[in-house]
Design a protein around this motif. Structure first.
Motif, PDB file in Angstrom:
ATOM      1  N   GLN A 186      28.829  37.668  40.018  1.00 45.32           N
ATOM      2  CA  GLN A 186      29.102  38.866  40.464  1.00 45.32           C
ATOM      3  C   GLN A 186      27.853  38.995  41.711  1.00 45.32           C
ATOM      4  O   GLN A 186      26.690  38.976  41.336  1.00 45.32           O
ATOM      5  N   ASP A 187      28.474  39.652  42.825  1.00 40.67           N
ATOM      6  CA  ASP A 187      27.539  40.073  43.954  1.00 40.67           C
ATOM      7  C   ASP A 187      26.823  38.808  44.562  1.00 40.67           C
ATOM      8  O   ASP A 187      26.062  39.155  45.249  1.00 40.67           O
ATOM      9  N   ARG A 188      27.172  37.638  44.375  1.00 35.74           N
ATOM     10  CA  ARG A 188      26.531  36.489  44.826  1.00 35.74           C
ATOM     11  C   ARG A 188      27.662  35.493  45.424  1.00 35.74           C
ATOM     12  O   ARG A 188      27.189  34.899  46.453  1.00 35.74           O
ATOM     13  N   LEU A 189      28.546  35.263  44.582  1.00 30.98           N
ATOM     14  CA  LEU A 189      29.403  34.099  45.048  1.00 30.98           C
ATOM     15  C   LEU A 189      30.733  34.405  44.565  1.00 30.98           C
ATOM     16  O   LEU A 189      30.948  34.849  43.498  1.00 30.98           O
ATOM     17  N   ILE A 190      31.873  34.086  45.505  1.00 36.80           N
ATOM     18  CA  ILE A 190      33.241  34.287  45.191  1.00 36.80           C
ATOM     19  C   ILE A 190      33.874  33.104  45.895  1.00 36.80           C
ATOM     20  O   ILE A 190      33.845  32.881  47.124  1.00 36.80           O
ATOM     21  N   GLU A 191      34.884  32.141  45.215  1.00 38.72           N
ATOM     22  CA  GLU A 191      35.585  31.261  45.829  1.00 38.72           C
ATOM     23  C   GLU A 191      36.974  31.166  45.189  1.00 38.72           C
ATOM     24  O   GLU A 191      37.051  31.658  44.217  1.00 38.72           O
ATOM     25  N   TRP A 192      37.807  30.749  46.046  1.00 37.31           N
ATOM     26  CA  TRP A 192      39.147  30.647  45.551  1.00 37.31           C
ATOM     27  C   TRP A 192      39.959  29.470  46.194  1.00 37.31           C
ATOM     28  O   TRP A 192      39.738  28.981  47.305  1.00 37.31           O
ATOM     29  N   ALA A 193      40.869  29.120  45.597  1.00 32.14           N
ATOM     30  CA  ALA A 193      42.068  27.926  45.912  1.00 32.14           C
ATOM     31  C   ALA A 193      43.390  28.913  46.176  1.00 32.14           C
ATOM     32  O   ALA A 193      43.779  29.107  45.068  1.00 32.14           O
ATOM     33  N   MET A 200      51.491  33.433  48.303  1.00 30.88           N
ATOM     34  CA  MET A 200      50.260  32.459  47.996  1.00 30.88           C
ATOM     35  C   MET A 200      49.706  33.072  46.548  1.00 30.88           C
ATOM     36  O   MET A 200      49.571  34.343  46.717  1.00 30.88           O
ATOM     37  N   VAL A 201      49.509  32.269  45.578  1.00 36.32           N
ATOM     38  CA  VAL A 201      48.543  32.575  44.400  1.00 36.32           C
ATOM     39  C   VAL A 201      47.366  32.318  44.794  1.00 36.32           C
ATOM     40  O   VAL A 201      46.800  31.207  45.005  1.00 36.32           O
ATOM     41  N   VAL A 202      46.322  33.450  44.723  1.00 34.80           N
ATOM     42  CA  VAL A 202      45.003  32.948  45.012  1.00 34.80           C
ATOM     43  C   VAL A 202      44.285  32.870  43.598  1.00 34.80           C
ATOM     44  O   VAL A 202      44.458  33.908  42.557  1.00 34.80           O
ATOM     45  N   GLU A 237      35.497  29.802  41.635  1.00 33.29           N
ATOM     46  CA  GLU A 237      33.630  30.228  41.354  1.00 33.29           C
ATOM     47  C   GLU A 237      33.691  31.740  41.476  1.00 33.29           C
ATOM     48  O   GLU A 237      34.185  32.492  42.383  1.00 33.29           O
ATOM     49  N   PHE A 238      32.750  32.217  40.472  1.00 35.97           N
ATOM     50  CA  PHE A 238      32.581  33.666  40.709  1.00 35.97           C
ATOM     51  C   PHE A 238      31.379  33.879  39.843  1.00 35.97           C
ATOM     52  O   PHE A 238      30.817  33.544  38.856  1.00 35.97           O
ATOM     53  N   GLN A 260      36.462  37.476  37.231  1.00 32.81           N
ATOM     54  CA  GLN A 260      35.851  36.120  36.601  1.00 32.81           C
ATOM     55  C   GLN A 260      36.611  34.891  37.201  1.00 32.81           C
ATOM     56  O   GLN A 260      37.721  35.003  37.768  1.00 32.81           O
ATOM     57  N   GLU A 261      36.164  33.601  37.031  1.00 31.93           N
ATOM     58  CA  GLU A 261      36.657  32.631  37.367  1.00 31.93           C
ATOM     59  C   GLU A 261      38.055  32.422  36.481  1.00 31.93           C
ATOM     60  O   GLU A 261      38.181  32.901  35.373  1.00 31.93           O
ATOM     61  N   GLY A 262      39.050  32.063  37.489  1.00 31.25           N
ATOM     62  CA  GLY A 262      40.199  32.187  36.545  1.00 31.25           C
ATOM     63  C   GLY A 262      41.394  33.144  36.980  1.00 31.25           C
ATOM     64  O   GLY A 262      42.465  32.987  36.707  1.00 31.25           O
ATOM     65  N   ASP A 263      40.736  34.235  37.227  1.00 31.89           N
ATOM     66  CA  ASP A 263      41.480  35.162  37.657  1.00 31.89           C
ATOM     67  C   ASP A 263      42.364  35.076  38.883  1.00 31.89           C
ATOM     68  O   ASP A 263      41.910  34.184  39.942  1.00 31.89           O
ATOM     69  N   THR A 264      43.542  35.628  39.102  1.00 35.67           N
ATOM     70  CA  THR A 264      44.598  35.486  40.172  1.00 35.67           C
ATOM     71  C   THR A 264      45.044  36.611  40.728  1.00 35.67           C
ATOM     72  O   THR A 264      44.935  37.626  40.020  1.00 35.67           O
ATOM     73  N   PHE A 265      45.422  36.532  41.747  1.00 35.80           N
ATOM     74  CA  PHE A 265      46.379  37.472  42.441  1.00 35.80           C
ATOM     75  C   PHE A 265      47.116  36.917  43.810  1.00 35.80           C
ATOM     76  O   PHE A 265      46.934  35.720  43.950  1.00 35.80           O
ATOM     77  N   VAL A 266      48.335  37.818  44.094  1.00 39.59           N
ATOM     78  CA  VAL A 266      49.187  37.305  45.155  1.00 39.59           C
ATOM     79  C   VAL A 266      48.892  37.788  46.416  1.00 39.59           C
ATOM     80  O   VAL A 266      48.506  38.942  46.529  1.00 39.59           O
ATOM     81  N   VAL A 267      49.117  37.015  47.427  1.00 42.17           N
ATOM     82  CA  VAL A 267      49.099  37.685  48.734  1.00 42.17           C
ATOM     83  C   VAL A 267      50.580  37.242  49.353  1.00 42.17           C
ATOM     84  O   VAL A 267      50.936  36.124  49.521  1.00 42.17           O
ATOM     85  N   HIS A 268      50.936  38.030  50.168  1.00 40.10           N
ATOM     86  CA  HIS A 268      52.147  38.038  50.884  1.00 40.10           C
ATOM     87  C   HIS A 268      51.808  37.791  52.272  1.00 40.10           C
ATOM     88  O   HIS A 268      51.230  38.299  53.100  1.00 40.10           O
TER      89      HIS A 268
END
Length: 191
Positions: A119-126, A110-112, A116-117, A86-94
């Protein structure tokens, strides 16, 4: 048939038949080659037909390790976190910018944050560094079902970066060709 007129040194006009070029581009599109649409000077968009259903493509894109798998820059080294839902979820990338011959610090996290989310149509991250505010740029994918699988649109938008980042002259941080190369790896990963 598409025609273009070229001046032949004032002796009249010669007609160039560009129909073969249009046909070649149509064949490239049918085979799933990348086509590029540049929206403006602060946003890149690239598209590719992928022979896999949207659900399979989205599963890769919502998995933090999927981002590492398809990265064409070589900067993404590893990821931590579970699949985003969902929108607001995060993960870390080294990250490792040494591959770009960047000045220190070349290795950082980096924290991703999913912005925007659908399901199966759109995913966006900062992406943001844990110790810095967001620069204001966004990455994302739009997925559209197609007869051959999925039309995948990858985009990179830096139109909302702050003035302090704009003055640095470092945007865009990746070239349009990087988006196209990542779509090629994505296709190979899910087809």
């Amino acid at each position: 048939m598409i025609h273009a007129y070229a001046d032949s040194g004032g002796a009249g006009r010669s007609i160039l038949n560009l129909g073969h070029l249009a046909d070649a581009w149509a064949r490239r599109s049918e085979r799933g080659y990348t086509s590029v649409t540049t929206m403006d000077t602060e946003r890149f968009e690239v598209q590719r037909q992928v022979a896999a259903p949207p659900e399979k493509v989205f599963a890769l894109l919502s998995d933090p390790n999927g981002h590492v798998t398809i990265d064409s820059s070589g900067m993404l080294q590893a990821a931590e976190g579970g699949a985003v839902r969902q929108e607001g979820d995060t993960f870390v990338v080294h990250m490792d910018r040494e591959v770009l011959n960047a000045p220190p610090p070349a290795k950082y996290d980096m924290v991703v944050t999913i912005t925007e989310f659908d399901q199966d149509r759109l995913i966006e991250w900062a992406p943001t560094r844990p110790d810095n505010p967001s620069a204001g740029h966004r990455y994302g994918y739009r997925l559209e079902p197609s007869e051959s699988g999925t039309l995948v649109t990858s985009y990179y938008d830096w139109s909302q970066i702050g003035d302090e980042y704009r003055k640095m002259g470092i945007f865009p941080v990746i070239p349009e060709s990087g988006l196209r190369a990542t779509l090629g790896i994505l296709a190979r990963s899910v087809e």
